[in-house]
Write a protein that holds these residues in place. Structure first.
Motif, PDB file in Angstrom:
ATOM      1  N   LEU A 200      53.171  30.536  45.949  1.00  0.00           N
ATOM      2  CA  LEU A 200      52.779  30.720  44.554  1.00  0.00           C
ATOM      3  C   LEU A 200      51.273  30.793  44.320  1.00  0.00           C
ATOM      4  O   LEU A 200      50.842  31.124  43.215  1.00  0.00           O
ATOM      5  N   ASP A 201      50.474  30.497  45.339  1.00  0.00           N
ATOM      6  CA  ASP A 201      49.031  30.390  45.096  1.00  0.00           C
ATOM      7  C   ASP A 201      48.236  31.337  45.991  1.00  0.00           C
ATOM      8  O   ASP A 201      47.316  30.924  46.697  1.00  0.00           O
ATOM      9  N   VAL A 202      48.596  32.614  45.947  1.00  0.00           N
ATOM     10  CA  VAL A 202      47.930  33.630  46.767  1.00  0.00           C
ATOM     11  C   VAL A 202      47.224  34.626  45.857  1.00  0.00           C
ATOM     12  O   VAL A 202      47.805  35.113  44.881  1.00  0.00           O
ATOM     13  N   PHE A 203      45.975  34.923  46.181  1.00  0.00           N
ATOM     14  CA  PHE A 203      45.239  35.959  45.455  1.00  0.00           C
ATOM     15  C   PHE A 203      44.578  36.872  46.471  1.00  0.00           C
ATOM     16  O   PHE A 203      43.706  36.444  47.226  1.00  0.00           O
ATOM     17  N   ALA A 204      44.999  38.131  46.498  1.00  0.00           N
ATOM     18  CA  ALA A 204      44.477  39.110  47.455  1.00  0.00           C
ATOM     19  C   ALA A 204      43.293  39.838  46.827  1.00  0.00           C
ATOM     20  O   ALA A 204      43.455  40.861  46.156  1.00  0.00           O
ATOM     21  N   SER A 205      42.108  39.318  47.052  1.00  0.00           N
ATOM     22  CA  SER A 205      40.922  39.867  46.388  1.00  0.00           C
ATOM     23  C   SER A 205      40.606  41.292  46.826  1.00  0.00           C
ATOM     24  O   SER A 205      39.862  42.000  46.149  1.00  0.00           O
ATOM     25  N   GLY A 206      41.189  41.722  47.947  1.00  0.00           N
ATOM     26  CA  GLY A 206      40.959  43.085  48.406  1.00  0.00           C
ATOM     27  C   GLY A 206      41.952  44.093  47.869  1.00  0.00           C
ATOM     28  O   GLY A 206      41.829  45.296  48.140  1.00  0.00           O
ATOM     29  N   ASP A 207      42.926  43.638  47.093  1.00  0.00           N
ATOM     30  CA  ASP A 207      43.942  44.541  46.547  1.00  0.00           C
ATOM     31  C   ASP A 207      43.334  45.399  45.443  1.00  0.00           C
ATOM     32  O   ASP A 207      42.807  44.884  44.447  1.00  0.00           O
ATOM     33  N   LEU A 208      43.417  46.719  45.601  1.00  0.00           N
ATOM     34  CA  LEU A 208      42.761  47.620  44.651  1.00  0.00           C
ATOM     35  C   LEU A 208      43.368  47.523  43.255  1.00  0.00           C
ATOM     36  O   LEU A 208      42.658  47.621  42.252  1.00  0.00           O
ATOM     37  N   GLY A 209      44.684  47.326  43.182  1.00  0.00           N
ATOM     38  CA  GLY A 209      45.328  47.186  41.882  1.00  0.00           C
ATOM     39  C   GLY A 209      44.851  45.941  41.150  1.00  0.00           C
ATOM     40  O   GLY A 209      44.547  45.988  39.952  1.00  0.00           O
ATOM     41  N   LEU A 210      44.769  44.829  41.870  1.00  0.00           N
ATOM     42  CA  LEU A 210      44.283  43.597  41.253  1.00  0.00           C
ATOM     43  C   LEU A 210      42.834  43.741  40.804  1.00  0.00           C
ATOM     44  O   LEU A 210      42.455  43.287  39.718  1.00  0.00           O
ATOM     45  N   ARG A 211      42.034  44.377  41.633  1.00  0.00           N
ATOM     46  CA  ARG A 211      40.629  44.577  41.260  1.00  0.00           C
ATOM     47  C   ARG A 211      40.521  45.405  39.973  1.00  0.00           C
ATOM     48  O   ARG A 211      39.718  45.090  39.081  1.00  0.00           O
ATOM     49  N   LYS A 212      41.325  46.442  39.897  1.00  0.00           N
ATOM     50  CA  LYS A 212      41.285  47.294  38.708  1.00  0.00           C
ATOM     51  C   LYS A 212      41.699  46.513  37.469  1.00  0.00           C
ATOM     52  O   LYS A 212      41.050  46.598  36.410  1.00  0.00           O
ATOM     53  N   ALA A 213      42.777  45.739  37.589  1.00  0.00           N
ATOM     54  CA  ALA A 213      43.266  44.974  36.440  1.00  0.00           C
ATOM     55  C   ALA A 213      42.272  43.901  36.022  1.00  0.00           C
ATOM     56  O   ALA A 213      42.005  43.712  34.828  1.00  0.00           O
ATOM     57  N   VAL A 214      41.717  43.180  36.995  1.00  0.00           N
ATOM     58  CA  VAL A 214      40.751  42.125  36.675  1.00  0.00           C
ATOM     59  C   VAL A 214      39.504  42.726  36.029  1.00  0.00           C
ATOM     60  O   VAL A 214      38.994  42.206  35.026  1.00  0.00           O
ATOM     61  N   ALA A 215      39.017  43.823  36.591  1.00  0.00           N
ATOM     62  CA  ALA A 215      37.826  44.462  36.023  1.00  0.00           C
ATOM     63  C   ALA A 215      38.068  44.893  34.583  1.00  0.00           C
ATOM     64  O   ALA A 215      37.188  44.776  33.721  1.00  0.00           O
ATOM     65  N   THR A 216      39.287  45.371  34.305  1.00  0.00           N
ATOM     66  CA  THR A 216      39.628  45.836  32.957  1.00  0.00           C
ATOM     67  C   THR A 216      39.705  44.684  31.964  1.00  0.00           C
ATOM     68  O   THR A 216      39.126  44.743  30.874  1.00  0.00           O
ATOM     69  N   HIS A 217      40.420  43.628  32.338  1.00  0.00           N
ATOM     70  CA  HIS A 217      40.686  42.540  31.394  1.00  0.00           C
ATOM     71  C   HIS A 217      39.564  41.510  31.316  1.00  0.00           C
ATOM     72  O   HIS A 217      39.459  40.788  30.318  1.00  0.00           O
ATOM     73  N   TYR A 218      38.737  41.443  32.365  1.00  0.00           N
ATOM     74  CA  TYR A 218      37.695  40.412  32.398  1.00  0.00           C
ATOM     75  C   TYR A 218      36.284  41.002  32.449  1.00  0.00           C
ATOM     76  O   TYR A 218      35.314  40.272  32.630  1.00  0.00           O
TER      77      TYR A 218
END
Length: 206
Positions: free
Chosen positions: A153-171
């Motif tokens: 439950l506590d994994v964050f893949a900082s290299g994932d392009l989708g996550l980067r895009k979403a984080v950049a958008t919302h934050y």
């Protein structure tokens, strides 16, 4: 707040909403978390290797061909080991990916890669170190295995392009943001960073 979730996911959503108003808004907009395990652990890694560097549709096509080549038998190390190079070519796998699957299958059959032992290991970083020893498995694939193969439950893949895009958008992270910047932001979501990641992935579909 989603109401029809297992207790752990309800706890996760409550925690994320309390510590991060932006994430709380995403949870309300996306709705119930549908994060779940994606089958047997060996097959999770097989699917991950197949999916590398090709489109989602192409990966689905190859997975269907693989299943047909097994005569609809269960996808397992033994059934995959029985496939010939001709079978793999017909499926549409590159020579490199054939090698990756054969290495994964060999290590699983000879016990070097023991999924029961891996599942009992509470240390995610230790599991990643074990998995990246397999040809074709890098850190991202290992992290996806932790989430979708083991339900960590506590994994964050900082290299994932989708996550980067979403984080950049919302934050509103700048384009110059580093992996460390993303990881620092994600710390507030611990111990439910996998759940936060799921909501961020889903936000890209809205």
């Amino acid at each position: 707040m989603p109401k029809h979730l297992p207790a752990t996911l309800l706890e996760a959503c409550a925690h994320l909403s309390n510590v991060d108003p932006v994430m709380g808004q995403l949870i309300r907009e996306v709705g119930d978390c549908q994060l779940h395990l994606q089958g047997a652990r060996y097959s999770v890694l097989v699917r991950s290797i197949i999916s590398q560097q090709i489109s989602v549709q192409a990966a689905k096509t190859i997975r269907k061909r693989l299943q047909r080549s097994l005569s609809n038998r269960h996808l397992s190390p033994r059934t995959v080991a029985a496939l010939s190079d001709t079978d793999f070519k017909t499926i549409g796998l590159s020579r490199q990916k054939r090698g990756y699957l054969r290495h994964l299958t060999e290590l699983t059959l000879n016990g070097t890669l023991n999924f029961r032992s891996i599942a009992r290991n509470p240390n995610d970083e230790s599991i990643i170190s074990t998995l990246v020893e397999v040809n074709g498995i890098g850190k991202w694939t290992a992290q996806m295995f932790l989430v979708f193969g083991l339900g960590r439950l506590d994994v964050f893949a900082s290299g994932d392009l989708g996550l980067r895009k979403a984080v950049a958008t919302h934050y509103n992270l700048p384009t110059s943001a580093t992996s460390q910047d993303y990881e620092a932001l994600a710390l507030q979501w611990s111990p439910f960073r996998s759940i936060a990641s799921w909501y961020l992935w889903r936000s890209l579909e809205m």
